[in-house]
Scaffold this motif. Structure first.
Motif, PDB file in Angstrom:
ATOM      1  N   GLN A 217      -0.714  26.356  -2.688  1.00 49.22           N
ATOM      2  CA  GLN A 217       0.314  26.964  -3.523  1.00 49.22           C
ATOM      3  C   GLN A 217       1.260  25.906  -4.083  1.00 49.22           C
ATOM      4  N   LYS A 218       1.631  24.950  -3.244  1.00 44.90           N
ATOM      5  CA  LYS A 218       2.491  23.848  -3.711  1.00 44.90           C
ATOM      6  C   LYS A 218       1.782  23.032  -4.788  1.00 44.90           C
TER       7      LYS A 218
ATOM      8  N   GLN B 240      -6.573  22.496  -8.224  1.00 43.87           N
ATOM      9  CA  GLN B 240      -5.457  23.121  -8.939  1.00 43.87           C
ATOM     10  C   GLN B 240      -5.591  22.927 -10.453  1.00 43.87           C
TER      11      GLN B 240
ATOM     12  N   HIS C 162      -5.615  26.079 -13.076  1.00 42.97           N
ATOM     13  CA  HIS C 162      -4.730  26.167 -14.244  1.00 42.97           C
ATOM     14  C   HIS C 162      -5.514  26.221 -15.545  1.00 42.97           C
TER      15      HIS C 162
ATOM     16  N   CYS D 222      -0.398  24.080  -6.896  1.00 36.94           N
ATOM     17  CA  CYS D 222      -0.380  24.852  -8.142  1.00 36.94           C
ATOM     18  C   CYS D 222       1.003  24.831  -8.783  1.00 36.94           C
ATOM     19  N   ASP D 223       2.024  24.950  -7.962  1.00 38.55           N
ATOM     20  CA  ASP D 223       3.397  24.951  -8.495  1.00 38.55           C
ATOM     21  C   ASP D 223       3.755  23.601  -9.105  1.00 38.55           C
ATOM     22  N   ARG D 224       3.346  22.527  -8.441  1.00 46.25           N
ATOM     23  CA  ARG D 224       3.699  21.174  -8.876  1.00 46.25           C
ATOM     24  C   ARG D 224       2.699  20.568  -9.864  1.00 46.25           C
TER      25      ARG D 224
END
Length: 279
Positions: A73-74, A90, A94, A76-78
């Motif tokens: 999750q991190k 990731q 995206h 994907c967020d970053r």
């Protein structure tokens, strides 16, 4: 340079694929070069998650899986991760907007930690959807280059192929799953007293999945068709060996297709593909 790290990340997922599955490595090499790296990234991710729940028995698997999910999750967020497998994956998530497919996959991985027996058809199908069907859908999204209309057209066949692969794995790994992991995936099946009739029904179910999958394989873009067809032929050969194996033998050994046979399958698949005679 970020590009160098990204290349190294893909190389890591590629190494994982080659080390864990010579069959899928060979099939991926049959894909067009421009889509190979994305498939390596997908395989690297799902293999790491699968190893946590299947192999790391001497460790706190629940904790490892939770950390893996959080790190994903991190990432994907970053849009970056120092874990090269997550960094590669990731980017694919995206690029093709496939987060909706990752969620059920991780749910099925969590089920492997907490659930040992699938008593109903619904439970069984839910697990297969998350553990296998969505992986086929991730690959399909790459194959169609994110074209949602084409994706929806081929979605059913991709899911059927994922289901067939997973069910073949269940039969091949009966001994390990039941004795080492304590898992029984097939509902209402006594794996310790597997009958010929029961095995025939399971094989017939898988063959029906393969028949549905082949319809979709024939409609795949040329960049993906031969590679997917090669994987299909390999698993069909594995199912045939399982079909010709006595039920008690399935609990005593893991059925395999030898390296020479794999090369023969590739050659035969290529001829059928070139002649447009894919069966």
């Amino acid at each position: 340079m970020k590009s160098l790290f990204d290349t190294s990340s893909i190389d890591c997922s590629k190494t994982i694929t080659k080390n864990y599955s010579t069959s899928f490595s060979l099939a991926i090499k049959m894909l067009a070069p421009k889509i190979q790296n994305d498939i390596y990234a997908i395989y690297g991710f799902v293999r790491c998650a699968d190893e946590i729940v299947d192999s790391f028995l001497d460790y706190n698997q629940a904790e490892l899986l939770s950390e893996f999910e959080l790190d994903f999750q991190k990432a994907c967020d970053r849009k970056i991760s120092l874990n090269p497998v997550l960094n590669a994956f990731q980017e694919v998530v995206h690029r093709y907007d496939m987060m909706e497919l990752v969620v059920p996959f991780l749910k099925s991985m969590r089920m492997d930690l907490n659930k040992k027996e699938y008593l109903t058809q619904n439970e069984y199908e839910e697990y297969i959807f998350g553990s296998a069907d969505v992986v086929g859908l991730m690959c399909l999204m790459v194959f169609v280059n994110g074209d949602r209309n084409k994706y929806n057209e081929l979605k059913y066949g991709a899911m059927k192929l994922g289901s067939a692969f997973q069910k073949v794995n269940f039969l091949r790994d009966l001994k390990h799953d039941s004795e080492t992991l304590g898992r029984i995936y097939f509902p209402n099946v006594d794996v310790n007293n597997l009958s010929h009739d029961c095995k025939r029904k399971l094989v017939a179910e898988i063959e029906a999945d393969f028949d549905e999958a082949l319809i979709g394989i024939k409609m795949l873009p040329k960049e993906a068709k031969f590679g997917v067809y090669t994987a299909y032929r390999y698993y069909k050969s594995l199912l045939l060996k399982i079909s010709n194996t006595q039920p008690d033998e399935l609990l005593n050994k893991r059925i395999r297709v030898g390296d020479f046979s794999k090369l023969f399958i590739i050659g035969k698949s290529y001829v059928k593909y070139q002649l447009n005679y894919m069966l």
